[in-house]
Every structure is written in structure tokens, then in C-alpha cells.
Design a protein around this motif. Structure first.
Motif, PDB file in Angstrom:
ATOM      1  N   LEU A  65       0.984  -1.071   0.148  1.00 13.17           N
ATOM      2  CA  LEU A  65      -0.130  -0.001   0.141  1.00 13.17           C
ATOM      3  C   LEU A  65       0.858   1.390  -0.030  1.00 13.17           C
ATOM      4  CD1 LEU A  65      -3.091   0.731   0.240  1.00 13.17           C
ATOM      5  CD2 LEU A  65      -2.669   0.896   2.579  1.00 13.17           C
ATOM      6  N   SER A  66       0.505   1.991  -0.932  1.00  7.26           N
ATOM      7  CA  SER A  66       1.409   3.619  -0.929  1.00  7.26           C
ATOM      8  C   SER A  66       0.863   4.385   0.176  1.00  7.26           C
ATOM      9  CB  SER A  66       1.327   4.004  -2.416  1.00  7.26           C
ATOM     10  OG  SER A  66      -0.069   4.376  -2.387  1.00  7.26           O
ATOM     11  N   CYS A  67       1.918   5.143   0.611  1.00  5.97           N
ATOM     12  CA  CYS A  67       1.743   6.298   1.422  1.00  5.97           C
ATOM     13  C   CYS A  67       0.732   7.293   1.000  1.00  5.97           C
ATOM     14  CB  CYS A  67       2.980   7.083   1.619  1.00  5.97           C
ATOM     15  SG  CYS A  67       2.913   8.316   3.093  1.00  5.97           S
ATOM     16  N   GLY A  68      -0.345   7.489   1.954  1.00  9.09           N
ATOM     17  CA  GLY A  68      -1.307   8.607   1.733  1.00  9.09           C
ATOM     18  C   GLY A  68      -2.659   7.929   1.100  1.00  9.09           C
ATOM     19  N   SER A  69      -2.481   6.651   1.052  1.00  8.26           N
ATOM     20  CA  SER A  69      -3.840   5.873   0.503  1.00  8.26           C
ATOM     21  C   SER A  69      -4.755   5.889   1.716  1.00  8.26           C
ATOM     22  CB  SER A  69      -3.690   4.366   0.450  1.00  8.26           C
ATOM     23  OG  SER A  69      -2.513   4.293  -0.672  1.00  8.26           O
ATOM     24  N   ILE A  70      -6.092   5.954   1.293  1.00 10.76           N
ATOM     25  CA  ILE A  70      -7.272   5.739   2.084  1.00 10.76           C
ATOM     26  C   ILE A  70      -7.956   4.335   2.032  1.00 10.76           C
ATOM     27  CG2 ILE A  70      -9.414   6.511   3.009  1.00 10.76           C
ATOM     28  CD1 ILE A  70      -8.801   9.461   1.263  1.00 10.76           C
ATOM     29  N   VAL A  71      -7.854   3.656   3.160  1.00 11.39           N
ATOM     30  CA  VAL A  71      -8.491   2.272   3.146  1.00 11.39           C
ATOM     31  C   VAL A  71      -9.808   2.151   3.816  1.00 11.39           C
ATOM     32  CG1 VAL A  71      -8.075  -0.219   3.924  1.00 11.39           C
ATOM     33  CG2 VAL A  71      -6.014   1.116   3.228  1.00 11.39           C
ATOM     34  N   VAL A  72     -10.758   1.736   3.193  1.00 13.09           N
ATOM     35  CA  VAL A  72     -12.193   1.658   3.696  1.00 13.09           C
ATOM     36  C   VAL A  72     -12.377   0.210   3.985  1.00 13.09           C
ATOM     37  CG1 VAL A  72     -14.546   2.347   3.617  1.00 13.09           C
ATOM     38  CG2 VAL A  72     -12.899   3.647   2.746  1.00 13.09           C
ATOM     39  N   MET A  73     -12.801  -0.095   4.990  1.00 12.29           N
ATOM     40  CA  MET A  73     -13.214  -1.617   5.110  1.00 12.29           C
ATOM     41  C   MET A  73     -14.197  -1.954   6.342  1.00 12.29           C
ATOM     42  SD  MET A  73      -9.530  -2.219   7.101  1.00 12.29           S
ATOM     43  CE  MET A  73      -8.909  -1.314   8.542  1.00 12.29           C
ATOM     44  N   ASP A  74     -14.806  -3.111   6.135  1.00 11.30           N
ATOM     45  CA  ASP A  74     -16.008  -3.411   7.234  1.00 11.30           C
ATOM     46  C   ASP A  74     -15.387  -3.845   8.419  1.00 11.30           C
ATOM     47  OD1 ASP A  74     -15.391  -6.147   6.890  1.00 11.30           O
ATOM     48  OD2 ASP A  74     -16.850  -6.472   5.617  1.00 11.30           O
ATOM     49  N   ARG A  75     -16.015  -4.315   9.475  1.00 10.37           N
ATOM     50  CA  ARG A  75     -15.821  -4.451  10.860  1.00 10.37           C
ATOM     51  C   ARG A  75     -15.200  -5.772  10.975  1.00 10.37           C
ATOM     52  NH1 ARG A  75     -21.382  -3.711  13.724  1.00 10.37           N
ATOM     53  NH2 ARG A  75     -22.680  -4.983  12.421  1.00 10.37           N
ATOM     54  N   GLY A  76     -15.139  -6.633   9.897  1.00 10.72           N
ATOM     55  CA  GLY A  76     -14.673  -8.074   9.962  1.00 10.72           C
ATOM     56  C   GLY A  76     -13.097  -7.793  10.042  1.00 10.72           C
ATOM     57  N   TYR A  77     -12.451  -6.881   9.459  1.00 11.60           N
ATOM     58  CA  TYR A  77     -11.259  -6.631   9.701  1.00 11.60           C
ATOM     59  C   TYR A  77     -10.622  -5.712  10.910  1.00 11.60           C
ATOM     60  CZ  TYR A  77     -11.185  -7.820   4.621  1.00 11.60           C
ATOM     61  OH  TYR A  77     -11.297  -8.457   3.699  1.00 11.60           O
ATOM     62  N   ASN A  78     -11.581  -5.544  12.054  1.00 14.91           N
ATOM     63  CA  ASN A  78     -11.166  -4.967  13.286  1.00 14.91           C
ATOM     64  C   ASN A  78     -10.242  -5.506  13.896  1.00 14.91           C
ATOM     65  OD1 ASN A  78     -13.939  -3.070  14.767  1.00 14.91           O
ATOM     66  ND2 ASN A  78     -13.354  -3.063  12.740  1.00 14.91           N
ATOM     67  N   ASP A  79      -8.948  -4.820  13.913  1.00 16.47           N
ATOM     68  CA  ASP A  79      -7.739  -5.662  14.655  1.00 16.47           C
ATOM     69  C   ASP A  79      -6.749  -4.344  14.832  1.00 16.47           C
ATOM     70  OD1 ASP A  79      -6.157  -8.338  14.810  1.00 16.47           O
ATOM     71  OD2 ASP A  79      -4.692  -6.630  14.077  1.00 16.47           O
ATOM     72  N   TYR A  80      -6.275  -4.325  16.266  1.00 12.20           N
ATOM     73  CA  TYR A  80      -5.408  -3.221  16.717  1.00 12.20           C
ATOM     74  C   TYR A  80      -4.393  -3.368  15.995  1.00 12.20           C
ATOM     75  CZ  TYR A  80      -8.839  -2.746  20.631  1.00 12.20           C
ATOM     76  OH  TYR A  80      -9.966  -2.598  21.409  1.00 12.20           O
ATOM     77  N   ARG A  81      -3.619  -4.381  15.681  1.00  8.14           N
ATOM     78  CA  ARG A  81      -2.310  -4.344  15.004  1.00  8.14           C
ATOM     79  C   ARG A  81      -2.539  -3.996  13.607  1.00  8.14           C
ATOM     80  NH1 ARG A  81       2.091  -6.784  16.888  1.00  8.14           N
ATOM     81  NH2 ARG A  81       0.423  -7.867  18.195  1.00  8.14           N
ATOM     82  N   LEU A  82      -3.546  -4.246  12.987  1.00 12.50           N
ATOM     83  CA  LEU A  82      -3.606  -3.703  11.602  1.00 12.50           C
ATOM     84  C   LEU A  82      -3.924  -2.245  11.652  1.00 12.50           C
ATOM     85  CD1 LEU A  82      -4.347  -3.896   8.522  1.00 12.50           C
ATOM     86  CD2 LEU A  82      -6.747  -4.754   9.232  1.00 12.50           C
ATOM     87  N   PHE A  83      -4.667  -1.622  12.423  1.00 10.24           N
ATOM     88  CA  PHE A  83      -5.080  -0.293  12.585  1.00 10.24           C
ATOM     89  C   PHE A  83      -3.599   0.505  13.072  1.00 10.24           C
ATOM     90  CE2 PHE A  83      -9.331  -1.169  14.452  1.00 10.24           C
ATOM     91  CZ  PHE A  83      -9.787  -1.566  13.199  1.00 10.24           C
ATOM     92  N   LYS A  84      -2.775   0.165  13.672  1.00 13.99           N
ATOM     93  CA  LYS A  84      -1.415   0.581  13.905  1.00 13.99           C
ATOM     94  C   LYS A  84      -0.614   0.564  12.783  1.00 13.99           C
ATOM     95  CE  LYS A  84       1.722   2.155  16.539  1.00 13.99           C
ATOM     96  NZ  LYS A  84       1.803   3.381  17.162  1.00 13.99           N
ATOM     97  N   GLU A  85      -0.638  -0.475  11.854  1.00 18.17           N
ATOM     98  CA  GLU A  85       0.102  -0.666  10.706  1.00 18.17           C
ATOM     99  C   GLU A  85      -0.447   0.457   9.608  1.00 18.17           C
ATOM    100  OE1 GLU A  85      -0.057  -4.671   9.600  1.00 18.17           O
ATOM    101  OE2 GLU A  85       1.030  -5.446  11.120  1.00 18.17           O
ATOM    102  N   LEU A  86      -1.810   0.415   9.709  1.00 22.33           N
ATOM    103  CA  LEU A  86      -2.123   1.514   8.611  1.00 22.33           C
ATOM    104  C   LEU A  86      -2.029   3.040   9.012  1.00 22.33           C
ATOM    105  CD1 LEU A  86      -5.682  -0.136   7.800  1.00 22.33           C
ATOM    106  CD2 LEU A  86      -3.680   0.068   6.259  1.00 22.33           C
ATOM    107  N   THR A  87      -1.680   3.260  10.463  1.00 21.37           N
ATOM    108  CA  THR A  87      -1.292   4.294  10.918  1.00 21.37           C
ATOM    109  C   THR A  87      -0.014   4.953  10.616  1.00 21.37           C
ATOM    110  OG1 THR A  87      -3.314   4.346  12.450  1.00 21.37           O
ATOM    111  CG2 THR A  87      -1.593   6.075  12.833  1.00 21.37           C
ATOM    112  N   ASP A  88       0.759   3.972  11.194  1.00 17.73           N
ATOM    113  CA  ASP A  88       2.308   4.228  11.021  1.00 17.73           C
ATOM    114  C   ASP A  88       2.931   4.829   9.571  1.00 17.73           C
ATOM    115  OD1 ASP A  88       2.762   3.485  13.642  1.00 17.73           O
ATOM    116  OD2 ASP A  88       3.358   1.398  13.229  1.00 17.73           O
ATOM    117  N   PRO A  89       2.678   4.471   8.407  1.00 17.50           N
ATOM    118  CA  PRO A  89       2.989   5.004   7.347  1.00 17.50           C
ATOM    119  C   PRO A  89       2.115   6.269   6.982  1.00 17.50           C
ATOM    120  CG  PRO A  89       1.608   3.321   6.773  1.00 17.50           C
ATOM    121  CD  PRO A  89       1.762   3.006   8.251  1.00 17.50           C
TER     122      PRO A  89
END
Length: 217
Positions: A56-80
Motif C-alpha cells: 500500500l502506497s503512502c497517503g492511501s485511504i483504506v475503507v473496510m468493514d468491521r470484519g477487519y477490526n484488529d488493533y495491530r492492523l490499525f496501527k500498521e495503517l497509521t504508522d505510514p
């Protein structure tokens, strides 16, 4: 895609069910997938997300349903310095840090939104990272929904509209299911089945591209 338990034991999902999953990253501008990954149905949505979001490139907007609710994933998407929008699970525990009601006039057809901030319980994963929660009240159904995002500047209405656009992925999979008709497999091995489904999916996408480029329909 469901498969026969007796013939495709490598794709076991549950005790009496087998199948295959397609994990897709859809480009909202084109309505076509940027990435598709094909796995056995037992592969979790979280693991599937890691497979398709790896580049995933920097600055992307990812929209997903709640089946993907995971703190580690949220952190990974926030870091870059990326942005994500998701639905919040009903049983998720969070602490209200700020309550800023938004008038119906401001929220328009989306109903009433409440703006607050989310404090993650999984501190070991997210540290001091704070996320934003937007509560949306649908005046038609009289139901509340909670949206979770890591963008704290975007207008709540825009965040709600971003999640509304997530419906495009549902329309894409609906099209795939309607056109990806595999009546029989050339073999029952994992490699043969995956290859045949890949070939069919590629054909469906190529036909969609040709349809869009045609001068008339």
C-alpha cells in the motif's frame, strides 16, 4: 466459493464445509481491483488484509468493514501516515475523551453524527495512538452505527461518505459471483482449482475493461 468436502479436503473451512476466499483491494476510482489474493476459506480476513495491503502506497485511504477490526492492523495503517475508515464492533470497549454533537443540518441525509475519540484498550499494540469514533444515527432505520478512523481532521460527513463508498466492493463481488461460473474443475488438487479460478477471474476483469473501452454497448 463453496466446495465439496469429500473432494477438496485441502480447503476445509469448518467441520462440514470447505471453500475458497478471494481477498481484494478495490480502487474506488476505477471500480476494479488493484490486488486480488486467493486463499482457502479458513484464512482469516485479518491475514487476508495483510496479504493485499503489503504494498500500500503512502497517503492511501483504506475503507473496510468491521470484519477487519484488529488493533495491530490499525496501527500498521497509521504508522505510514495512511488513513483508514472502518465500522466499529458493537462490543468494542472505548473511553470517550471528547463529545461534540453535530447538528442534523450539518450531517445532512446521513442523520446525526457524534464526534468523539477512541482510546484503544490494546495499549501493548497501539501505544498512545488515539483513533476517532463517529456515531451516525440513521433517522430512517432509527439505528446507530459507529465509524472508526485514524484521521482526526477530516469532516465527519466526509468520513461517513467514505464508508458509504465501501459498497462498491460488494457490487464488485456480486458481479464476480454472477459471472464467475465454474461448472466443473479439471482436477481436484489445490493448484488446479486455484489456477482455474484465477483464469476465470482474469477473464471477467478483461471483459469488464473491454466493455468500458467499447464505443457502444
Amino acid at each position: 466459493m463453496s466446495l465439496c468436502l469429500r473432494m477438496f479436503d485441502w480447503a476445509q473451512h469448518r467441520r462440514r464445509k470447505e471453500g475458497i476466499k478471494l481477498h481484494a483491494l478495490l480502487n474506488n476510482d476505477t471500480g476494479l481491483p488493484e490486488v486480488i489474493d486467493e486463499t482457502a476459506a479458513k484464512t482469516s480476513d485479518r491475514k487476508g488484509a495483510a496479504l493485499i495491503l503489503d504494498g500500500l502506497s503512502c497517503g492511501s485511504i483504506v475503507v473496510m468493514d468491521r470484519g477487519y477490526n484488529d488493533y495491530r492492523l490499525f496501527k500498521e495503517l497509521t504508522d505510514p501516515r495512511g488513513t483508514f475508515v472502518s465500522r466499529l464492533k458493537d462490543n468494542t470497549k472505548h473511553t470517550l475523551l471528547k463529545d461534540a454533537p453535530i447538528s442534523e443540518a450539518a450531517s445532512g441525509k446521513w442523520g446525526t453524527l457524534r464526534d468523539d475519540f477512541y482510546w484503544p484498550q490494546a495499549v501493548k499494540v497501539c501505544g498512545q495512538t488515539k483513533f476517532r469514533v463517529l456515531q451516525w444515527h440513521d433517522e430512517t432505520t432509527k439505528r446507530w452505527s459507529k465509524f472508526l478512523t485514524n484521521n482526526r481532521q477530516r469532516h465527519p460527513q466526509e468520513t461517513a461518505n467514505l464508508y458509504k463508498d465501501r459498497w462498491q466492493i460488494e457490487l464488485f463481488f456480486k458481479k464476480i459471483k454472477q459471472n464467475l461460473k465454474v461448472k466443473s474443475f479439471v482436477d481436484t488438487s489445490e493448484n488446479a482449482v486455484m489456477t482455474q479460478i484465477w483464469t476465470t477471474a482474469i477473464a471477467v476483469i478483461i471483459l469488464e475493461l473491454l466493455k468500458r473501452r467499447a464505443s457502444y454497448k
